[in-house]
Write a protein that holds these residues in place. Sequence first.
Motif, mmCIF file in Angstrom:
data_model
loop_
_atom_site.group_PDB
_atom_site.id
_atom_site.type_symbol
_atom_site.label_atom_id
_atom_site.label_comp_id
_atom_site.label_asym_id
_atom_site.label_seq_id
_atom_site.Cartn_x
_atom_site.Cartn_y
_atom_site.Cartn_z
ATOM 1 N N HIS A 1 0.855 -1.193 0.000
ATOM 2 C CA HIS A 1 0.000 0.000 0.000
ATOM 3 C C HIS A 1 0.893 1.248 0.000
ATOM 4 O O HIS A 1 1.673 1.463 0.919
ATOM 5 C CB HIS A 1 -0.915 0.007 1.231
ATOM 6 N N GLU B 1 1.105 5.379 -0.076
ATOM 7 C CA GLU B 1 0.354 6.599 0.196
ATOM 8 C C GLU B 1 1.183 7.789 -0.267
ATOM 9 O O GLU B 1 2.357 7.900 0.057
ATOM 10 C CB GLU B 1 0.057 6.723 1.689
ATOM 11 N N GLU C 1 -2.257 7.149 -9.310
ATOM 12 C CA GLU C 1 -2.648 5.784 -8.939
ATOM 13 C C GLU C 1 -2.307 4.798 -10.058
ATOM 14 O O GLU C 1 -1.684 3.760 -9.822
ATOM 15 C CB GLU C 1 -4.146 5.759 -8.632
ATOM 16 N N GLU D 1 -2.978 5.229 -2.529
ATOM 17 C CA GLU D 1 -3.906 6.187 -1.938
ATOM 18 C C GLU D 1 -3.291 7.572 -2.078
ATOM 19 O O GLU D 1 -2.170 7.806 -1.639
ATOM 20 C CB GLU D 1 -4.134 5.853 -0.463
ATOM 21 N N LYS E 1 -3.582 11.430 -1.083
ATOM 22 C CA LYS E 1 -4.192 12.374 -0.136
ATOM 23 C C LYS E 1 -3.827 13.785 -0.567
ATOM 24 O O LYS E 1 -2.644 14.114 -0.694
ATOM 25 C CB LYS E 1 -3.692 12.117 1.284
#
Length: 113
Positions: free
Chosen positions: A50, A52, A73, A86, A88
């Motif tokens: 994952h 970020e 992404e 992810e 942000k």
Amino acid sequence: MREDIKIDDRALAISDKIIEKLQMINDPEIGLDIYNLGFIYEISLAENGHCEIVITFTGIGCECLESVPGEIETALKEIDEISEVEVKIVWTPAWKMTRISRFGRIALGINPN
């Protein structure tokens, strides 16, 4: 690697791959990639793949707000070590022109000093 980006050890290990992908994503209004514009604030990568990314833009009215997160992404998922991305978006600290890299300043015709 830019010194103004907070990056964890796992992401740092593949930072060349990550940077290469980020440099392929341009802000359509400015005509320069999001990495050299200084839009990237943080990159972290968990053991499970994952990733970020904490990013900002020049302002809330920036046209790329709609397209760039999806482009990030898609691009980063092409890296074997990354399974999920992810993005942000933050507005603090506010982006400033001083975040543009030396390369970016030269490319945009801005005094590189």
